[in-house]
Design an enzyme around this catalytic site. Structure first.
Site, PDB file in Angstrom:
ATOM      1  CB  ALA A  66      -0.886  -0.015   1.238  1.00  0.00           C
ATOM      2  N   GLY A 111       0.534  -4.934   1.225  1.00  0.00           N
ATOM      3  CA  GLY A 111      -0.602  -5.153   0.323  1.00  0.00           C
ATOM      4  C   GLY A 111      -0.222  -5.921  -0.937  1.00  0.00           C
ATOM      5  CD  GLU A 114      -2.469  -7.479   3.321  1.00  0.00           C
ATOM      6  OE1 GLU A 114      -2.121  -6.346   2.926  1.00  0.00           O
ATOM      7  OE2 GLU A 114      -3.190  -7.649   4.308  1.00  0.00           O
ATOM      8  CD  GLU A 134       1.101  -5.283   6.185  1.00  0.00           C
ATOM      9  OE1 GLU A 134       1.846  -6.166   6.672  1.00  0.00           O
ATOM     10  OE2 GLU A 134       0.458  -5.441   5.132  1.00  0.00           O
TER      11      GLU A 134
HETATM   12  N1  COA Z   1       4.594   3.229  -0.492  1.00  0.00           N
HETATM   13  C1  COA Z   1       4.989   4.377  -1.061  1.00  0.00           C
HETATM   14  N2  COA Z   1       6.168   4.532  -1.676  1.00  0.00           N
HETATM   15  C2  COA Z   1       6.983   3.474  -1.720  1.00  0.00           C
HETATM   16  C3  COA Z   1       6.644   2.248  -1.148  1.00  0.00           C
HETATM   17  C4  COA Z   1       5.387   2.144  -0.520  1.00  0.00           C
HETATM   18  N3  COA Z   1       4.945   1.002   0.013  1.00  0.00           N
HETATM   19  N4  COA Z   1       7.671   1.380  -1.332  1.00  0.00           N
HETATM   20  C5  COA Z   1       8.613   2.061  -2.009  1.00  0.00           C
HETATM   21  N5  COA Z   1       8.209   3.319  -2.233  1.00  0.00           N
HETATM   22  C6  COA Z   1       8.917   4.383  -2.943  1.00  0.00           C
HETATM   23  C7  COA Z   1      10.011   5.005  -2.088  1.00  0.00           C
HETATM   24  O1  COA Z   1       9.472   5.973  -1.220  1.00  0.00           O
HETATM   25  C8  COA Z   1      10.888   5.602  -3.149  1.00  0.00           C
HETATM   26  O2  COA Z   1      10.300   6.777  -3.638  1.00  0.00           O
HETATM   27  P1  COA Z   1      11.193   8.123  -3.864  1.00  0.00           P
HETATM   28  O3  COA Z   1      12.217   7.715  -4.876  1.00  0.00           O
HETATM   29  O4  COA Z   1      10.229   9.134  -4.357  1.00  0.00           O
HETATM   30  O5  COA Z   1      11.815   8.425  -2.536  1.00  0.00           O
HETATM   31  C9  COA Z   1      10.806   4.579  -4.268  1.00  0.00           C
HETATM   32  O6  COA Z   1       9.615   3.853  -4.037  1.00  0.00           O
HETATM   33  C10 COA Z   1      11.958   3.606  -4.284  1.00  0.00           C
HETATM   34  O7  COA Z   1      12.024   3.014  -2.994  1.00  0.00           O
HETATM   35  P2  COA Z   1      13.382   2.945  -2.125  1.00  0.00           P
HETATM   36  O8  COA Z   1      13.011   2.729  -0.707  1.00  0.00           O
HETATM   37  O9  COA Z   1      14.236   4.143  -2.412  1.00  0.00           O
HETATM   38  O10 COA Z   1      14.058   1.661  -2.773  1.00  0.00           O
HETATM   39  P3  COA Z   1      15.059   0.642  -2.080  1.00  0.00           P
HETATM   40  O11 COA Z   1      15.519  -0.235  -3.187  1.00  0.00           O
HETATM   41  O12 COA Z   1      16.059   1.332  -1.264  1.00  0.00           O
HETATM   42  O13 COA Z   1      14.140  -0.220  -1.071  1.00  0.00           O
HETATM   43  C11 COA Z   1      12.188  -1.481  -0.415  1.00  0.00           C
HETATM   44  C12 COA Z   1      13.129  -1.032  -1.572  1.00  0.00           C
HETATM   45  C13 COA Z   1      11.017  -2.231  -1.059  1.00  0.00           C
HETATM   46  C14 COA Z   1      12.988  -2.422   0.503  1.00  0.00           C
HETATM   47  C15 COA Z   1      11.681  -0.256   0.370  1.00  0.00           C
HETATM   48  O14 COA Z   1      11.194   0.697  -0.559  1.00  0.00           O
HETATM   49  C16 COA Z   1      10.591  -0.567   1.337  1.00  0.00           C
HETATM   50  O15 COA Z   1      10.854  -1.119   2.393  1.00  0.00           O
HETATM   51  N6  COA Z   1       9.336  -0.132   1.011  1.00  0.00           N
HETATM   52  C17 COA Z   1       8.226  -0.271   1.900  1.00  0.00           C
HETATM   53  C18 COA Z   1       7.681  -1.653   1.898  1.00  0.00           C
HETATM   54  C19 COA Z   1       6.545  -1.791   2.890  1.00  0.00           C
HETATM   55  O16 COA Z   1       6.695  -1.665   4.075  1.00  0.00           O
HETATM   56  N7  COA Z   1       5.358  -2.098   2.344  1.00  0.00           N
HETATM   57  C20 COA Z   1       4.198  -2.343   3.118  1.00  0.00           C
HETATM   58  C21 COA Z   1       3.308  -1.165   3.126  1.00  0.00           C
HETATM   59  S1  COA Z   1       1.863  -1.505   4.096  1.00  0.00           S
END
Ligand code: COA
Length: 258
Positions: A66, A111, A114, A134
């Site tokens: 999400a 999500g 999910e 989450e």
């Molecule tokens: N919601 C919104 N934006 C997200 C996102 C999410 N769930 N997951 C990644 N992004 C965005 C980042 O904010 C970033 O945007 P920006 O370039 O404008 O700052 C872009 O996607 C790239 O992500 P980044 O974190 O820089 O890449 P990374 O390779 O360093 O890390 C992940 C990748 C997937 C490990 C990390 O993005 C992450 O942990 N995301 C969240 C995952 C999460 O908790 N999801 C559950 C949500 S309920």
């Protein structure tokens, strides 16, 4: 066929493929993308697709969850509406009248995991990473993870994933039963093509009935489920595919299903 900014949709040889296309945000699902997803699934149904594939654009993410930037300032009523929308999409994958397949080509967090859980089958590329993360954000899964994950993997694994927000690779996901198979990243598309071609060649109504009956086993007690199965089984008699499948067996030839 509709067009959306953050979603690609195509139907080829009866197989509908939906690609979440927001790679700069790792295909995170904001409201517009979720609404587009809901519409695309409805279009796939209207197109009589015989299989539905969900995947993510780019090489690193299936769906990173999400949209955290959207969620961070929500109050309870807005969060409830967002949860309802996510549940709606998950449910439409689960009840889609043909098999739905998640082609997990990278991060499947929150999500994203999910929605993969709501599909009938999951195929992971070697670089896929799964997690109900989450808890790290101070919340819990809100699009079905607390209910569908323990039904798919064992209870201890589900609790560990949800309580610790543990991130697991494709090999562990396979060992835990979270995915059916793992393939090399560059083989994912070919494997999905083969799998969906096989599904598309199956007798359509029997496939839909089988899916519905299996889904029903999670909704009812055993006695009601067994009765349901009898109705589904007997209801298929007299259909073209039942007659053709059995005639073909008796005549020692391959069946030609509708
Ligand atoms: N919601 C919104 N934006 C997200 C996102 C999410 N769930 N997951 C990644 N992004 C965005 C980042 O904010 C970033 O945007 P920006 O370039 O404008 O700052 C872009 O996607 C790239 O992500 P980044 O974190 O820089 O890449 P990374 O390779 O360093 O890390 C992940 C990748 C997937 C490990 C990390 O993005 C992450 O942990 N995301 C969240 C995952 C999460 O908790 N999801 C559950 C949500 S309920």
């Amino acid at each position: 066929m509709s067009e959306w900014d953050t979603l690609r949709f195509e139907v080829t040889d009866g197989v509908a493929t939906i690609t979440v296309d927001r790679p700069d945000k790792l295909n995170a699902l904001n409201v517009a993308t979720l609404e587009a997803l809901r519409s695309a699934i409805a279009e796939a149904e209207a197109a009589d697709a015989r299989a539905l594939v969900l995947t993510g654009a780019g090489d690193t993410a299936f769906i990173a969850g999400a949209d955290i930037s959207y969620m961070k300032d929500l109050g309870t009523p807005e969060a409830q509406a967002y949860a309802e929308l996510g549940h709606d999409v998950a449910r439409s994958l689960e009840t889609f009248p043909a098999p739905s397949v998640a082609a997990v080509n990278g991060y499947a967090f929150g999500g994203g995991c999910e929605l993969a859980l709501a599909c009938d089958l999951r195929v992971a590329a070697e670089n896929a990473v799964f997690g109900q993360t989450e808890i790290d954000l101070g919340i819990v899964p809100g699009w079905g993870g607390t209910q569908r994950l323990p039904r798919l993997v064992n209870d201890e694994v589900a609790r560990r994933l949800i309580l610790f927000g543990e991130r697991i690779d494709a090999t562990d996901a396979h060992e835990y039963g979270l995915v059916g198979e793992v393939v090399a990243h560059d083989q994912l598309d070919a494997r999905i093509d083969d799998l969906t071609a096989d599904l598309a060649a199956q007798p359509r109504f029997a496939l839909a009935a089988a899916k519905e009956a299996i889904n029903q086993s999670y909704e009812t007690g055993l006695a009601a489920g067994l009765e349901y199965e009898q109705r589904v089984f007997s209801g298929l008699f007299g259909t073209h595919d039942q007659r053709e499948g059995m005639d073909a067996f008796v005549e020692k030839r391959d069946p030609e299903f509708e």
